[in-house]
Design a protein around this motif. Structure first.
Motif, PDB file in Angstrom:
ATOM      1  N   ALA A  79      -1.837 -21.209 -61.791  1.00  0.00           N
ATOM      2  CA  ALA A  79      -2.266 -19.827 -61.641  1.00  0.00           C
ATOM      3  C   ALA A  79      -1.787 -19.054 -62.855  1.00  0.00           C
ATOM      4  O   ALA A  79      -0.682 -19.290 -63.357  1.00  0.00           O
ATOM      5  N   LEU A  80      -2.619 -18.156 -63.349  1.00  0.00           N
ATOM      6  CA  LEU A  80      -2.254 -17.249 -64.437  1.00  0.00           C
ATOM      7  C   LEU A  80      -2.332 -15.837 -63.882  1.00  0.00           C
ATOM      8  O   LEU A  80      -3.401 -15.393 -63.446  1.00  0.00           O
ATOM      9  N   LEU A  81      -1.211 -15.134 -63.887  1.00  0.00           N
ATOM     10  CA  LEU A  81      -1.183 -13.804 -63.301  1.00  0.00           C
ATOM     11  C   LEU A  81      -0.144 -12.936 -63.987  1.00  0.00           C
ATOM     12  O   LEU A  81       0.769 -13.433 -64.642  1.00  0.00           O
ATOM     13  N   GLY A  82      -0.321 -11.635 -63.848  1.00  0.00           N
ATOM     14  CA  GLY A  82       0.617 -10.694 -64.427  1.00  0.00           C
ATOM     15  C   GLY A  82       1.842 -10.495 -63.554  1.00  0.00           C
ATOM     16  O   GLY A  82       1.881 -10.915 -62.386  1.00  0.00           O
ATOM     17  N   ASP A  83       2.857  -9.840 -64.106  1.00  0.00           N
ATOM     18  CA  ASP A  83       4.104  -9.659 -63.374  1.00  0.00           C
ATOM     19  C   ASP A  83       3.937  -8.767 -62.151  1.00  0.00           C
ATOM     20  O   ASP A  83       4.531  -9.034 -61.094  1.00  0.00           O
ATOM     21  N   LEU A  84       3.134  -7.712 -62.235  1.00  0.00           N
ATOM     22  CA  LEU A  84       2.945  -6.849 -61.076  1.00  0.00           C
ATOM     23  C   LEU A  84       2.190  -7.574 -59.964  1.00  0.00           C
ATOM     24  O   LEU A  84       2.495  -7.409 -58.787  1.00  0.00           O
ATOM     25  N   THR A  85       1.211  -8.371 -60.335  1.00  0.00           N
ATOM     26  CA  THR A  85       0.499  -9.185 -59.344  1.00  0.00           C
ATOM     27  C   THR A  85       1.453 -10.171 -58.684  1.00  0.00           C
ATOM     28  O   THR A  85       1.421 -10.373 -57.467  1.00  0.00           O
ATOM     29  N   PHE A  86       2.297 -10.802 -59.475  1.00  0.00           N
ATOM     30  CA  PHE A  86       3.287 -11.747 -58.957  1.00  0.00           C
ATOM     31  C   PHE A  86       4.251 -11.053 -57.990  1.00  0.00           C
ATOM     32  O   PHE A  86       4.495 -11.537 -56.874  1.00  0.00           O
ATOM     33  N   LEU A  87       4.787  -9.906 -58.400  1.00  0.00           N
ATOM     34  CA  LEU A  87       5.756  -9.207 -57.567  1.00  0.00           C
ATOM     35  C   LEU A  87       5.117  -8.658 -56.292  1.00  0.00           C
ATOM     36  O   LEU A  87       5.761  -8.579 -55.243  1.00  0.00           O
ATOM     37  N   HIS A  88       3.856  -8.275 -56.380  1.00  0.00           N
ATOM     38  CA  HIS A  88       3.159  -7.708 -55.228  1.00  0.00           C
ATOM     39  C   HIS A  88       3.052  -8.715 -54.088  1.00  0.00           C
ATOM     40  O   HIS A  88       3.006  -8.321 -52.917  1.00  0.00           O
ATOM     41  N   ASP A  89       3.038 -10.003 -54.404  1.00  0.00           N
ATOM     42  CA  ASP A  89       2.889 -11.036 -53.378  1.00  0.00           C
ATOM     43  C   ASP A  89       3.954 -12.105 -53.541  1.00  0.00           C
ATOM     44  O   ASP A  89       3.725 -13.284 -53.283  1.00  0.00           O
ATOM     45  N   VAL A  90       5.145 -11.698 -53.974  1.00  0.00           N
ATOM     46  CA  VAL A  90       6.195 -12.684 -54.238  1.00  0.00           C
ATOM     47  C   VAL A  90       6.588 -13.422 -52.965  1.00  0.00           C
ATOM     48  O   VAL A  90       7.090 -14.559 -53.021  1.00  0.00           O
ATOM     49  N   GLY A  91       6.337 -12.828 -51.812  1.00  0.00           N
ATOM     50  CA  GLY A  91       6.633 -13.520 -50.557  1.00  0.00           C
ATOM     51  C   GLY A  91       5.841 -14.797 -50.381  1.00  0.00           C
ATOM     52  O   GLY A  91       6.206 -15.654 -49.558  1.00  0.00           O
ATOM     53  N   GLY A  92       4.768 -14.946 -51.146  1.00  0.00           N
ATOM     54  CA  GLY A  92       3.994 -16.180 -51.100  1.00  0.00           C
ATOM     55  C   GLY A  92       4.764 -17.389 -51.595  1.00  0.00           C
ATOM     56  O   GLY A  92       4.339 -18.531 -51.373  1.00  0.00           O
ATOM     57  N   LEU A  93       5.902 -17.165 -52.275  1.00  0.00           N
ATOM     58  CA  LEU A  93       6.747 -18.276 -52.721  1.00  0.00           C
ATOM     59  C   LEU A  93       7.495 -18.929 -51.561  1.00  0.00           C
ATOM     60  O   LEU A  93       7.976 -20.059 -51.689  1.00  0.00           O
ATOM     61  N   LEU A  94       7.630 -18.203 -50.457  1.00  0.00           N
ATOM     62  CA  LEU A  94       8.435 -18.708 -49.356  1.00  0.00           C
ATOM     63  C   LEU A  94       7.698 -19.797 -48.594  1.00  0.00           C
ATOM     64  O   LEU A  94       6.565 -19.615 -48.161  1.00  0.00           O
ATOM     65  N   ARG A  95       8.362 -20.921 -48.429  1.00  0.00           N
ATOM     66  CA  ARG A  95       7.805 -22.026 -47.639  1.00  0.00           C
ATOM     67  C   ARG A  95       8.803 -22.385 -46.552  1.00  0.00           C
ATOM     68  O   ARG A  95       9.950 -22.719 -46.822  1.00  0.00           O
ATOM     69  N   GLY A  96       8.357 -22.273 -45.344  1.00  0.00           N
ATOM     70  CA  GLY A  96       9.228 -22.625 -44.233  1.00  0.00           C
ATOM     71  C   GLY A  96       9.504 -24.115 -44.188  1.00  0.00           C
ATOM     72  O   GLY A  96       8.748 -24.920 -44.748  1.00  0.00           O
ATOM     73  N   PRO A  97      10.565 -24.531 -43.492  1.00  0.00           N
ATOM     74  CA  PRO A  97      10.956 -25.956 -43.464  1.00  0.00           C
ATOM     75  C   PRO A  97       9.939 -26.851 -42.762  1.00  0.00           C
ATOM     76  O   PRO A  97       9.986 -28.073 -42.952  1.00  0.00           O
ATOM     77  N   LEU A  98       9.034 -26.275 -41.996  1.00  0.00           N
ATOM     78  CA  LEU A  98       8.037 -27.082 -41.303  1.00  0.00           C
ATOM     79  C   LEU A  98       6.691 -27.120 -42.036  1.00  0.00           C
ATOM     80  O   LEU A  98       5.748 -27.736 -41.555  1.00  0.00           O
ATOM     81  N   GLU A  99       6.638 -26.455 -43.201  1.00  0.00           N
ATOM     82  CA  GLU A  99       5.371 -26.376 -43.935  1.00  0.00           C
ATOM     83  C   GLU A  99       5.296 -27.459 -45.002  1.00  0.00           C
ATOM     84  O   GLU A  99       6.316 -27.963 -45.487  1.00  0.00           O
TER      85      GLU A  99
END
Length: 328
Positions: A201-221
């Motif tokens: 993915a190529l994205l800007g810093d504001l786009t990244f920060l706006h959805d930074v929660g997408g980095l979280l992966r639960g232990p069952l995922e």
């Protein structure tokens, strides 16, 4: 880039900088629209011209893209008269665009690669990374089976200007209400859905920060293989290229439109347990992008935005000069 048609000898990479030339864009008399052309102001101006016949293809009927309310026809499929070549282009039409396109590409490269040294060689050691320069390197490392999720604002526009592919990769892009909604999560979903294809993915810093929660992966995922390339210019640079970036608004620009944030991306990635690499100059780009490795990783590329408006103006001027010389 997300059209699926960005490849082969007939794709003119720098097309949007050629639409203002009267011998090229000015000579267009018919446009066939497939999809939603929302990326480029020059394209929107073309579609709004009184002397251009606009044919919109809307396979599913209903609503169709026609912001200028200028469509002469709205069809459910491409007319057979066009598919069968009954509307041949004027002699030299394609040749002129290809010649101009090559001249434009060379002019863009000359600016992005910087001035030559005294011995005539080009040195890129320690050179600061620009948005178009980053997009060009990302586009260059992609193979036909690769997948790229590209963020809104400048990244998709930069890619649109410099991507040159014989066989294009699969490029996906969101265009939501605000443009930057959910891009990290979208990229993760794409990587989960296409586990046997390399995904970036190529994205800007504001786009990244706006959805930074997408980095979280639960232990069952499920784990995901995905490289996020984040162009970090500590804020937003798209507005510097538009009306808010005009010099007489400099007094309020930075806080209202530039929106610097000062986030420590490395620390943020560490909090999510995501591998992080920081690139500060042109020389570090290829090594960081060439071997994404397994798992989820972030390549933070420090991008200079102080001269973004001036860079865009210089690119347009140099391209116009090179194209004019090529068509004489």
């Amino acid at each position: 880039p997300s059209s699926g048609a960005r490849g082969g000898t007939h794709a003119i990479a720098a097309y949007r900088l050629l639409l203002g030339d009267p011998r090229l864009g000015g000579a267009v008399r018919r446009v066939v629209v497939l999809g939603r052309p929302t990326l480029s102001r020059p394209v929107q101006r073309l579609l709004a011209r009184d002397d251009v016949e606009v044919v919109v293809v809307a396979p599913h009927g209903g609503a169709w893209p026609d912001a200028a309310r200028n469509a002469a026809e709205v069809l459910t499929e491409v007319p057979t008269r066009m598919l069968r070549g009954r509307l041949p282009a004027p002699v030299g039409w394609l040749d002129a665009w290809q010649t101009a396109g090559k001249a434009a590409d060379a002019a863009l490269d000359a600016v992005l690669d910087g001035p030559p040294e005294s011995d005539g060689r080009r040195s890129r050691s320690g050179a600061r990374v620009t948005g178009p320069g980053l997009a060009r390197v990302v586009a260059g490392v992609l193979q036909p089976r690769d997948v790229l999720v590209v963020g809104s604002s400048n990244p998709v526009r930069d890619l649109d200007l410099v991507a040159r592919w014989d066989a294009p990769p699969l490029v996906l892009a969101n265009r939501g209400l605000a443009g930057i909604d959910g891009v990290v999560s979208t990229a993760v979903g794409v990587a989960l859905g296409l586990p046997h294809r390399p995904v970036r993915a190529l994205l800007g810093d504001l786009t990244f920060l706006h959805d930074v929660g997408g980095l979280l992966r639960g232990p069952l995922e499920h784990a995901v293989d995905l490289q996020l390339v984040v162009a970090n210019d500590d804020g937003g640079s798209i507005f510097s290229t538009l009306e808010p970036g005009e010099p007489d608004r400099a007094g309020v620009f930075e806080r209202v439109f530039g929106t610097p944030h000062g986030v420590d991306v490395a620390a943020l990635c560490a909090a999510y347990g995501v591998r992080h690499t920081r690139v500060g100059d042109v020389d570090g780009l290829l090594p960081a992008l060439a071997t994404p490795g397994p798992g989820l990783s972030v390549v933070e590329v420090r991008v200079d935005r102080t001269g973004r408006r001036a860079l865009g103006e210089r690119l347009a001027e140099d391209v116009a000069r090179a194209v004019d010389e090529s068509l004489r």
